[in-house]
Enzyme design. Structure first.
Site, PDB file in Angstrom:
ATOM      1  N   TYR A 170       0.771  -1.159  -0.044  1.00  0.00           N
ATOM      2  CA  TYR A 170      -0.092  -0.022   0.083  1.00  0.00           C
ATOM      3  C   TYR A 170       0.798   1.372  -0.001  1.00  0.00           C
ATOM      4  O   TYR A 170       0.576   2.037  -0.543  1.00  0.00           O
ATOM      5  CB  TYR A 170      -0.833  -0.242   1.090  1.00  0.00           C
ATOM      6  CG  TYR A 170      -1.763   1.231   1.355  1.00  0.00           C
ATOM      7  CD1 TYR A 170      -2.846   1.298   0.584  1.00  0.00           C
ATOM      8  CD2 TYR A 170      -1.829   1.976   2.452  1.00  0.00           C
ATOM      9  CE1 TYR A 170      -3.610   2.475   0.724  1.00  0.00           C
ATOM     10  CE2 TYR A 170      -2.416   3.003   2.373  1.00  0.00           C
ATOM     11  CZ  TYR A 170      -3.570   3.285   1.740  1.00  0.00           C
ATOM     12  OH  TYR A 170      -4.339   4.144   1.898  1.00  0.00           O
ATOM     13  N   LYS A 174       1.218   4.095  -3.190  1.00  0.00           N
ATOM     14  CA  LYS A 174       0.759   5.512  -2.874  1.00  0.00           C
ATOM     15  C   LYS A 174       2.090   6.412  -3.189  1.00  0.00           C
ATOM     16  O   LYS A 174       2.014   7.508  -3.517  1.00  0.00           O
ATOM     17  CB  LYS A 174       0.367   5.786  -1.505  1.00  0.00           C
ATOM     18  CG  LYS A 174      -1.163   5.314  -1.060  1.00  0.00           C
ATOM     19  CD  LYS A 174      -2.132   5.866  -1.718  1.00  0.00           C
ATOM     20  CE  LYS A 174      -3.358   5.661  -1.236  1.00  0.00           C
ATOM     21  NZ  LYS A 174      -4.728   6.331  -1.944  1.00  0.00           N
TER      22      LYS A 174
END
Ligand SMILES: NC(=O)c1ccc[n+]([C@@H]2O[C@H](COP(=O)([O-])OP(=O)(O)OC[C@H]3O[C@@H](n4cnc5c(N)ncnc54)[C@H](OP(=O)(O)O)[C@@H]3O)[C@@H](O)[C@H]2O)c1
Length: 271
Positions: A170, A174
């Protein structure tokens, strides 16, 4: 009338952004991929002008149709695009990268397939598709703001300070998305665009969904890390609190801020 388009408006932070943006002076387009979720949004129309539009942000053709619909309904213009939608895989959040030692085939699968298709591709690809679809409308709009939801976990300094090593796929995806925003900001600065990545803080969007013991353990590790830099940190804030702070930051943005990666406080305080 200022116009907004918010992706991932069906629930979580996106739904609250729609809720808090709606007033008689704005026109808000709420993008959802499943119209079954539209009722909750349409219920907000008593507060102002809302249009629910259907589109999956991984599908450029669907986004083109949405852009045409918005263009027809709003004289070819859009002021603010908020890239909020994201694929969040809760299962991988509590798996450290070291778990793959001796399981290189699994690493290959997770990093090259799952991460490529669901995280890195999803985040970067879908955000690029969405920005490209609405760019001509934004160009014709007044505010020219493109806001993309990111996370403090994508800040290397924050990872160093907290020692938080989980949520790797994750965080990586990002961080890549932040660079997408940097590239757009550099390309379109001369045109008065404001491209900003914003972290909402740690926000409780899980609600009453079931949480596994692995997830709970991962959450505890996260809290321990976060309390190294903020001993009073109590845990996730509500979507309402986060969105109120984010919208205040978004309202204040000027061209000078383009390319910035900010927290919901408008700085680098991620908690
Ligand atoms: N919550 C946090 O603590 C936190 C922290 C840092 C950053 N963020 C970021 O903030 C944003 C919102 O997070 P959240 O917690 O509100 O997430 P969430 O509750 O999981 O909601 C995700 C939203 O994205 C939509 N979505 C997913 N895939 C989509 C697709 N292919 N096309 C269109 N819409 C799609 C979902 O729609 P469906 O209902 O159809 O699935 C849902 O509306 C995300 O970018 C997230 O990474 C959140």
């Amino acid at each position: 009338m200022p116009s907004y388009l918010i992706t991932g408006a069906s629930r979580g932070i996106g739904l609250i952004i729609v809720h808090k943006s709606v007033n008689p002076e704005n026109l808000v387009y709420a993008l959802v991929r499943n119209l079954d979720t539209a009722q909750r949004i349409e219920a907000l129309s008593e507060w102002g002008n809302i249009r629910v539009v259907k589109g999956d942000i991984t599908d450029p053709d669907a986004l083109k149709i949405v852009a045409e619909e918005v263009s027809k309904g709003n004289n070819g213009k859009l002021d603010v695009l908020i890239n909020n939608a994201a694929y969040i895989d809760r299962d991988s959040a509590s798996v450290p990268l070291t778990e793959f030692h001796g399981k290189e085939n699994l690493l290959e699968k997770v990093l090259l397939e799952t991460v490529k298709s669901f995280f890195i591709y999803f985040e970067m690809g879908a955000v690029i598709h969405t920005i490209n679809a609405f760019l001509p409308l934004l160009q014709a709009g007044e505010a020219k703001k493109v806001i993309t939801l990111s996370t403090g976990l994508a800040d290397p300094d924050f990872s160093q300070q907290t020692g938080y090593y989980l949520s790797a796929p994750y965080s990586i995806s990002k961080a890549a998305t932040n660079m997408v925003i940097t590239k757009y900001s550099v390309q379109f600065k001369k045109d008065g665009f404001i491209f900003v990545a914003i972290s909402p803080g740690l926000v409780d969007t899980v609600g009453d969904q079931e949480i596994s013991s692995e997830e709970l353990a991962g959450y505890q590790v996260m809290l321990e890390g976060f309390r190294k830099i903020k001993p009073t940190f109590e845990g996730a804030i509500s979507p309402e609190e986060s969105v109120k702070a984010q919208l205040a930051v978004i309202d204040r943005l000027t061209v000078k801020d383009t390319g910035a990666f900010l927290s919901h406080h408008g700085n680098k305080e991620w908690l």
